[in-house]
Structure formats: structure tokens, C-alpha cells
Design a protein around this motif. Structure first.
Motif, PDB file in Angstrom:
ATOM      1  N   UNK A 190      36.511  37.297  47.275  1.00 14.52           N
ATOM      2  CA  UNK A 190      35.779  38.238  46.422  1.00 14.52           C
ATOM      3  C   UNK A 190      36.685  39.380  45.952  1.00 14.52           C
ATOM      4  N   UNK A 191      37.565  39.844  46.832  1.00 11.52           N
ATOM      5  CA  UNK A 191      38.518  40.880  46.431  1.00 11.52           C
ATOM      6  C   UNK A 191      39.424  40.373  45.317  1.00 11.52           C
ATOM      7  N   UNK A 192      39.868  39.126  45.454  1.00 14.09           N
ATOM      8  CA  UNK A 192      40.721  38.546  44.413  1.00 14.09           C
ATOM      9  C   UNK A 192      39.963  38.434  43.093  1.00 14.09           C
ATOM     10  N   UNK A 193      38.682  38.083  43.175  1.00 15.48           N
ATOM     11  CA  UNK A 193      37.871  37.972  41.959  1.00 15.48           C
ATOM     12  C   UNK A 193      37.730  39.318  41.267  1.00 15.48           C
ATOM     13  N   UNK A 194      37.473  40.378  42.035  1.00 15.68           N
ATOM     14  CA  UNK A 194      37.325  41.700  41.421  1.00 15.68           C
ATOM     15  C   UNK A 194      38.658  42.222  40.891  1.00 15.68           C
ATOM     16  N   UNK A 195      39.753  41.791  41.497  1.00 17.17           N
ATOM     17  CA  UNK A 195      41.069  42.194  41.004  1.00 17.17           C
ATOM     18  C   UNK A 195      41.350  41.566  39.645  1.00 17.17           C
ATOM     19  N   UNK A 196      40.967  40.302  39.487  1.00 13.68           N
ATOM     20  CA  UNK A 196      41.226  39.595  38.235  1.00 13.68           C
ATOM     21  C   UNK A 196      40.199  39.913  37.160  1.00 13.68           C
ATOM     22  N   UNK A 197      38.992  40.241  37.578  1.00 13.04           N
ATOM     23  CA  UNK A 197      37.950  40.607  36.614  1.00 13.04           C
ATOM     24  C   UNK A 197      37.124  41.747  37.201  1.00 13.04           C
ATOM     25  N   UNK A 198      37.564  42.985  37.008  1.00 14.59           N
ATOM     26  CA  UNK A 198      36.863  44.135  37.598  1.00 14.59           C
ATOM     27  C   UNK A 198      35.418  44.279  37.139  1.00 14.59           C
ATOM     28  N   UNK A 199      35.056  43.626  36.037  1.00 15.90           N
ATOM     29  CA  UNK A 199      33.687  43.739  35.520  1.00 15.90           C
ATOM     30  C   UNK A 199      32.742  42.711  36.129  1.00 15.90           C
ATOM     31  N   UNK A 200      33.216  41.858  37.014  1.00 13.63           N
ATOM     32  CA  UNK A 200      32.359  40.828  37.606  1.00 13.63           C
ATOM     33  C   UNK A 200      31.489  41.456  38.694  1.00 13.63           C
ATOM     34  N   UNK A 201      30.301  41.869  38.325  1.00 11.98           N
ATOM     35  CA  UNK A 201      29.426  42.573  39.264  1.00 11.98           C
ATOM     36  C   UNK A 201      29.013  41.682  40.426  1.00 11.98           C
ATOM     37  N   UNK A 202      28.916  40.357  40.183  1.00 11.17           N
ATOM     38  CA  UNK A 202      28.539  39.447  41.265  1.00 11.17           C
ATOM     39  C   UNK A 202      29.560  39.483  42.400  1.00 11.17           C
ATOM     40  N   UNK A 203      30.839  39.571  42.045  1.00 11.66           N
ATOM     41  CA  UNK A 203      31.885  39.598  43.069  1.00 11.66           C
ATOM     42  C   UNK A 203      31.840  40.904  43.861  1.00 11.66           C
ATOM     43  N   UNK A 261       8.489  46.618  42.129  1.00 13.43           N
ATOM     44  CA  UNK A 261       8.109  46.567  40.719  1.00 13.43           C
ATOM     45  C   UNK A 261       8.968  45.608  39.901  1.00 13.43           C
ATOM     46  N   UNK A 262      10.195  45.343  40.368  1.00 10.81           N
ATOM     47  CA  UNK A 262      11.131  44.567  39.551  1.00 10.81           C
ATOM     48  C   UNK A 262      11.347  43.145  40.040  1.00 10.81           C
ATOM     49  N   UNK A 263      11.318  42.933  41.348  1.00 12.59           N
ATOM     50  CA  UNK A 263      11.644  41.620  41.910  1.00 12.59           C
ATOM     51  C   UNK A 263      10.901  41.488  43.237  1.00 12.59           C
ATOM     52  N   UNK A 264       9.695  40.971  43.162  1.00 10.99           N
ATOM     53  CA  UNK A 264       8.822  40.959  44.334  1.00 10.99           C
ATOM     54  C   UNK A 264       9.403  40.149  45.493  1.00 10.99           C
ATOM     55  N   UNK A 265      10.059  39.042  45.191  1.00 14.25           N
ATOM     56  CA  UNK A 265      10.640  38.220  46.253  1.00 14.25           C
ATOM     57  C   UNK A 265      11.692  39.005  47.029  1.00 14.25           C
ATOM     58  N   UNK A 266      12.496  39.779  46.314  1.00  6.15           N
ATOM     59  CA  UNK A 266      13.510  40.602  46.983  1.00  6.15           C
ATOM     60  C   UNK A 266      12.861  41.723  47.786  1.00  6.15           C
ATOM     61  N   UNK A 267      11.770  42.266  47.281  1.00  6.28           N
ATOM     62  CA  UNK A 267      11.051  43.302  48.027  1.00  6.28           C
ATOM     63  C   UNK A 267      10.527  42.737  49.341  1.00  6.28           C
ATOM     64  N   UNK A 268       9.997  41.527  49.296  1.00  2.24           N
ATOM     65  CA  UNK A 268       9.497  40.890  50.515  1.00  2.24           C
ATOM     66  C   UNK A 268      10.634  40.619  51.497  1.00  2.24           C
ATOM     67  N   UNK A 296      26.166  47.819  41.031  1.00  4.13           N
ATOM     68  CA  UNK A 296      25.006  48.350  40.317  1.00  4.13           C
ATOM     69  C   UNK A 296      25.403  49.301  39.188  1.00  4.13           C
ATOM     70  N   UNK A 297      26.589  49.860  39.252  1.00  4.51           N
ATOM     71  CA  UNK A 297      27.102  50.603  38.100  1.00  4.51           C
ATOM     72  C   UNK A 297      27.328  49.639  36.935  1.00  4.51           C
ATOM     73  N   UNK A 298      27.836  48.455  37.264  1.00  6.48           N
ATOM     74  CA  UNK A 298      28.121  47.453  36.239  1.00  6.48           C
ATOM     75  C   UNK A 298      26.849  46.781  35.733  1.00  6.48           C
ATOM     76  N   UNK A 299      25.883  46.554  36.635  1.00  7.44           N
ATOM     77  CA  UNK A 299      24.634  45.899  36.255  1.00  7.44           C
ATOM     78  C   UNK A 299      23.484  46.477  37.081  1.00  7.44           C
ATOM     79  N   UNK A 300      22.835  47.521  36.554  1.00  5.19           N
ATOM     80  CA  UNK A 300      21.765  48.188  37.309  1.00  5.19           C
ATOM     81  C   UNK A 300      20.584  47.293  37.656  1.00  5.19           C
ATOM     82  N   UNK A 301      20.393  46.180  36.933  1.00  7.57           N
ATOM     83  CA  UNK A 301      19.255  45.287  37.197  1.00  7.57           C
ATOM     84  C   UNK A 301      19.576  44.222  38.242  1.00  7.57           C
ATOM     85  N   UNK A 302      20.732  44.281  38.840  1.00  5.95           N
ATOM     86  CA  UNK A 302      21.157  43.232  39.773  1.00  5.95           C
ATOM     87  C   UNK A 302      20.423  43.417  41.098  1.00  5.95           C
TER      88      UNK A 302
END
Length: 230
Positions: free
Chosen positions: A97-110, A170-177, A135-141
């Protein structure tokens, strides 16, 4: 600073929606224009996707080992061995994951993946930093919102964990549970070991959680299934 090719941008955009819903699905490696399938040289975006996918494999293996260790209650030596193996896999995932963020700093999943493995290995400060970046990169994640809340609980920041639950409700009930389940486990541990929390803080949290579960039960039938593409 490198720039995404047009094809890579389109591929990343298509992946974006699916990643929001899944929180950990492997992603196809973007293809460069005119790139032969066997071409050895990859763009930074392609390398990032590959390293992220490799990290997911180690994470999933680590999770399986950790679950097996948790279920092992009769053999302390075997449990310790499983826990050590899980940690090694989390550390391998961390490297990818560190390598992924190094190569693509915008990859919020990594960044979210980094937060997950940091949290699982007990580094809550690093986990919170990684989740914040995701969450800075993708607040809805929402996976990062949920797992960051679990990290908040790890350092007894209960008010922020509550706020995260309300956002997820309010946004993702499964995650809230899922977060509510983690909160119940945390509550059991804190009743055994307060870790510096005042007893009244723990019981206030227990009352709040009980109220939220009651509300969730009353409204569950009204919740419409989410579009998995969002």
C-alpha cells in the motif's frame, strides 16, 4: 509531477465508483494507449494499481489468520503463532500500500488500506493519519469513515466515533451497522479494562449505543437498498 494518460484517467474514474462501495476490491490495471499486453514498462498509475492489488491479497490473508487466531482459545502456542503470521501478512500489505501511494498519491483506496493495516498492527496514530488522507481525497469513502471510527475507539476518542456513526447512518447503513458491532466489542473490552476512561464515560457510551441500536431497529425496514455504483 507525472500526469495520467487519457485512458488511465478514464479507467481510474470507472473504478472510483466501485471502490466507494466495496472498500477493498481489486482494481484493473489501466492500459496505456498502444501498450502491448506484454510490455514490461508500466506507468505510475499501473504500478500503483498492481501494488494495491498485491496489498489486498496480503490483507485478506492476514484477516483470515487473525480470525483463526481469535477463534483459537484452547492452544495458546498455536494462537500466538497465528497472530505472528497475521502480523507478517499485515506488514507485507503495508509495504504494498505504501508503494501504491508513492506511485499514485491520489489513490485514496491505498491510503485507506494503509490505515487498515496500521490499525490492525496497533499504530493508531499512523492509521488516523492515513484515513484522514484518504478522506481528504474522497470524503464519501465510507470504508475509511467506518474504520477511522474504529481507530478513534482504539485511542478512546468516543465523541468522534459517535459522529462517524451518525454520518454513516445517513450515508451507508451497512457500514453504520458494522461500526455498531465494533462499538459493542470495544465496550466489552473497556468494561474489563477502562484504559484510563472514567466509568461514567463508558456507561454513557453504552446508553448512547443502546439508543442508537433501538433507532436502527425501528428504521431498518424503511431503508432502501443502495445503488452499489455510488
Amino acid at each position: 509531477m507525472w500526469k495520467m494518460s487519457a485512458v488511465a484517467v478514464v479507467a481510474f474514474a470507472l473504478l472510483h465508483g466501485a471502490a466507494l462501495a466495496s472498500g477493498g476490491s481489486p482494481m484493473p490495471v489501466p492500459r496505456s494507449p498502444g501498450m502491448a499486453p506484454s510490455a514490461p514498462r508500466l506507468t505510475p498509475e499501473q504500478e500503483a494499481a498492481q501494488r494495491y492489488n498485491d496489498g489486498l491479497k496480503h490483507k485478506e490473508k492476514a484477516d483470515a489468520l487473525a480470525s483463526e487466531a481469535e477463534a483459537e482459545t484452547s492452544n495458546a502456542k498455536k494462537r500466538a503463532k497465528l497472530e505472528a503470521s497475521a502480523r507478517k501478512e499485515y506488514e507485507k500489505a503495508m509495504k504494498e500500500f505504501l508503494a501504491a501511494t508513492d506511485r499514485n498519491p491520489a489513490m485514496f483506496q491505498a491510503h485507506g488500506g494503509l490505515g487498515y493495516v496500521y490499525r490492525k498492527t496497533g499504530d493508531f496514530a499512523a492509521a488516523l493519519k492515513a484515513y484522514d488522507r484518504a478522506l481528504e481525497l474522497e470524503p464519501r469513502y465510507t470504508p475509511a469513515i467506518e474504520y477511522r471510527a474504529e481507530a478513534y475507539l482504539g485511542v478512546n476518542r468516543v465523541d468522534e466515533a459517535k459522529t462517524a456513526y451518525m454520518a454513516l447512518f445517513n450515508a451507508d447503513r451497512a457500514r453504520a451497522d458494522e461500526l455498531a458491532t465494533a462499538m459493542k466489542s470495544w465496550l466489552q473490552r473497556r468494561r474489563q479494562d477502562a484504559a484510563g476512561l472514567a466509568p461514567e464515560t463508558i456507561e454513557d457510551f453504552a446508553k448512547w449505543l443502546s439508543q442508537r441500536e433501538e433507532i436502527a431497529g425501528q428504521t431498518s425496514a424503511l431503508i432502501q437498498p443502495q445503488d452499489s455504483r455510488w
